[in-house]
Design a protein around this motif. Structure first.
Motif, mmCIF file in Angstrom:
data_model
loop_
_atom_site.group_PDB
_atom_site.id
_atom_site.type_symbol
_atom_site.label_atom_id
_atom_site.label_comp_id
_atom_site.label_asym_id
_atom_site.label_seq_id
_atom_site.Cartn_x
_atom_site.Cartn_y
_atom_site.Cartn_z
ATOM 1 N N LEU A 143 -6.866 41.093 20.151
ATOM 2 C CA LEU A 143 -5.684 40.260 19.903
ATOM 3 C C LEU A 143 -5.913 38.766 20.104
ATOM 4 N N PRO A 144 -6.780 38.331 21.018
ATOM 5 C CA PRO A 144 -7.004 36.886 21.139
ATOM 6 C C PRO A 144 -7.523 36.242 19.844
ATOM 7 N N PHE A 145 -8.135 37.030 18.974
ATOM 8 C CA PHE A 145 -8.657 36.505 17.717
ATOM 9 C C PHE A 145 -7.721 36.759 16.541
ATOM 10 N N ASP A 146 -6.585 37.335 16.808
ATOM 11 C CA ASP A 146 -5.616 37.706 15.778
ATOM 12 C C ASP A 146 -4.650 36.535 15.537
ATOM 13 N N GLN A 147 -5.195 35.452 15.006
ATOM 14 C CA GLN A 147 -4.439 34.213 14.852
ATOM 15 C C GLN A 147 -3.198 34.357 13.964
ATOM 16 N N ASN A 148 -3.271 35.226 12.960
ATOM 17 C CA ASN A 148 -2.143 35.401 12.038
ATOM 18 C C ASN A 148 -1.317 36.633 12.351
ATOM 19 N N THR A 149 -1.465 37.182 13.525
ATOM 20 C CA THR A 149 -0.763 38.375 14.028
ATOM 21 C C THR A 149 -0.852 39.592 13.097
ATOM 22 N N ILE A 150 -1.911 39.681 12.333
ATOM 23 C CA ILE A 150 -2.095 40.822 11.431
ATOM 24 C C ILE A 150 -2.262 42.104 12.237
ATOM 25 N N LEU A 151 -3.135 42.073 13.221
ATOM 26 C CA LEU A 151 -3.384 43.257 14.041
ATOM 27 C C LEU A 151 -2.166 43.586 14.903
ATOM 28 N N TYR A 152 -1.580 42.585 15.510
ATOM 29 C CA TYR A 152 -0.377 42.756 16.330
ATOM 30 C C TYR A 152 0.713 43.451 15.516
ATOM 31 N N ASP A 153 0.983 42.946 14.324
ATOM 32 C CA ASP A 153 2.016 43.530 13.460
ATOM 33 C C ASP A 153 1.636 44.926 12.987
ATOM 34 N N PHE A 154 0.360 45.125 12.709
ATOM 35 C CA PHE A 154 -0.102 46.437 12.262
ATOM 36 C C PHE A 154 0.096 47.484 13.355
ATOM 37 N N VAL A 155 -0.279 47.151 14.586
ATOM 38 C CA VAL A 155 -0.097 48.082 15.701
ATOM 39 C C VAL A 155 1.386 48.381 15.882
ATOM 40 N N LYS A 156 2.208 47.367 15.790
ATOM 41 C CA LYS A 156 3.655 47.565 15.914
ATOM 42 C C LYS A 156 4.155 48.523 14.835
ATOM 43 N N PRO A 216 -12.908 50.648 18.125
ATOM 44 C CA PRO A 216 -13.570 50.104 16.923
ATOM 45 C C PRO A 216 -13.646 51.125 15.784
ATOM 46 N N ASP A 217 -13.853 52.400 16.133
ATOM 47 C CA ASP A 217 -13.899 53.446 15.110
ATOM 48 C C ASP A 217 -12.536 53.624 14.454
ATOM 49 N N LEU A 218 -11.486 53.540 15.247
ATOM 50 C CA LEU A 218 -10.128 53.643 14.690
ATOM 51 C C LEU A 218 -9.850 52.486 13.743
ATOM 52 N N LEU A 219 -10.235 51.284 14.143
ATOM 53 C CA LEU A 219 -9.971 50.120 13.298
ATOM 54 C C LEU A 219 -10.738 50.196 11.977
ATOM 55 N N LYS A 220 -11.895 50.858 11.985
ATOM 56 C CA LYS A 220 -12.643 51.062 10.741
ATOM 57 C C LYS A 220 -11.910 52.011 9.802
ATOM 58 N N VAL A 221 -11.189 52.972 10.380
ATOM 59 C CA VAL A 221 -10.443 53.946 9.578
ATOM 60 C C VAL A 221 -9.317 53.263 8.813
ATOM 61 N N TYR A 222 -8.682 52.292 9.476
ATOM 62 C CA TYR A 222 -7.575 51.577 8.851
ATOM 63 C C TYR A 222 -8.113 50.546 7.874
ATOM 64 N N GLN A 223 -7.702 50.648 6.641
ATOM 65 C CA GLN A 223 -8.122 49.699 5.612
ATOM 66 C C GLN A 223 -7.159 48.507 5.598
ATOM 67 N N GLY A 224 -7.679 47.362 5.313
ATOM 68 C CA GLY A 224 -6.816 46.197 5.125
ATOM 69 C C GLY A 224 -6.564 45.366 6.362
ATOM 70 N N ILE A 225 -7.203 45.722 7.480
ATOM 71 C CA ILE A 225 -7.043 44.890 8.665
ATOM 72 C C ILE A 225 -8.195 43.902 8.666
ATOM 73 N N ALA A 226 -7.863 42.638 8.634
ATOM 74 C CA ALA A 226 -8.891 41.606 8.663
ATOM 75 C C ALA A 226 -8.540 40.606 9.739
ATOM 76 N N ILE A 227 -9.269 40.658 10.830
ATOM 77 C CA ILE A 227 -9.038 39.711 11.906
ATOM 78 C C ILE A 227 -9.921 38.505 11.639
ATOM 79 N N GLU A 228 -9.285 37.349 11.633
ATOM 80 C CA GLU A 228 -10.030 36.123 11.345
ATOM 81 C C GLU A 228 -10.486 35.476 12.631
#
Length: 188
Positions: free
Chosen positions: A18-31, A174-186
């Motif tokens: 999450l510290p690298f999730d500047q556009n809250t993509i991951l935060y919103d995805f988890v939510k 990390p394996d779970l995040l690979k399963v999810y398509q479309g998550i791009a942490i900048e």
């Protein structure tokens, strides 16, 4: 696929991703995944998150403490009174296959006390919920940062070892995040 997430993985999520999730993509995805029931947080994990690292997980994923969010999406999932399917088989495995060498040195009373304590843990409750979902033919996995080896002097094996015995899919974050398509942490 539905996943039951462990405290260790939630902590890794908020510390290292999450510290690298500047556009809250991951935060919103988890939510979104929590709200649609694909990412399951059980009561025992939620309780651990309240006191682990001064509540860092709940501070970082603040919607998990929002009363309306919790009410609307029935969070956390109550597991206190769940019984495993094929209870006799489960308890037989618990008494024999789930034990560590340390537990074999305990007398019967000590082992029974440790077994009672283990069944109250988040680990045991996640596994029981996964078994229930698996018996209902749901595709389920447990996400944890634990490894099969080493056991910190506990009476029962760790989650990955137990999942291996029970044929429950287990993966790290990390394996779970690979399963999810479309998550791009900048990284900036």
């Amino acid at each position: 696929m539905k996943v039951i997430i462990d405290t260790s993985s939630l902590l890794s999520l908020v510390r290292y991703y999450l510290p690298f999730d500047q556009n809250t993509i991951l935060y919103d995805f988890v939510k979104s995944e929590v709200s649609n029931g694909n990412l399951i947080i059980i009561d025992a994990v939620f309780e651990e998150c309240e006191y682990t690292t001064q509540g860092l997980v709940l501070k970082s994923l603040d919607y998990l403490t929002d009363k309306e969010f919790k009410k609307n999406f029935k969070l956390p999932i109550r597991t206190k009174d769940l019984l495993p399917p094929s209870s006799k088989k489960f308890y037989n495995l618990l008494n024999h296959n789930f034990r560590t060498p340390l537990s074999r040195r305990l007398n019967d009373a000590e082992f029974e006390e440790r077994k009672k304590e283990f069944l109250e843990t988040a680990d045991a409750r996640m596994i029981i919920l996964a078994l229930i979902k698996k018996s209902a033919n749901e595709e389920i996995a447990i996400v944890t940062e634990e490894t099969e080896t080493g056991n910190d002097h506990k009476a029962f094996k760790k989650i990955p070892a137990l999942c291996k015995i029970l044929d429950i899919k287990v993966m790290a974050l990390p394996d779970l995040l690979k399963v999810y398509q479309g998550i791009a942490i900048e990284f900036k």
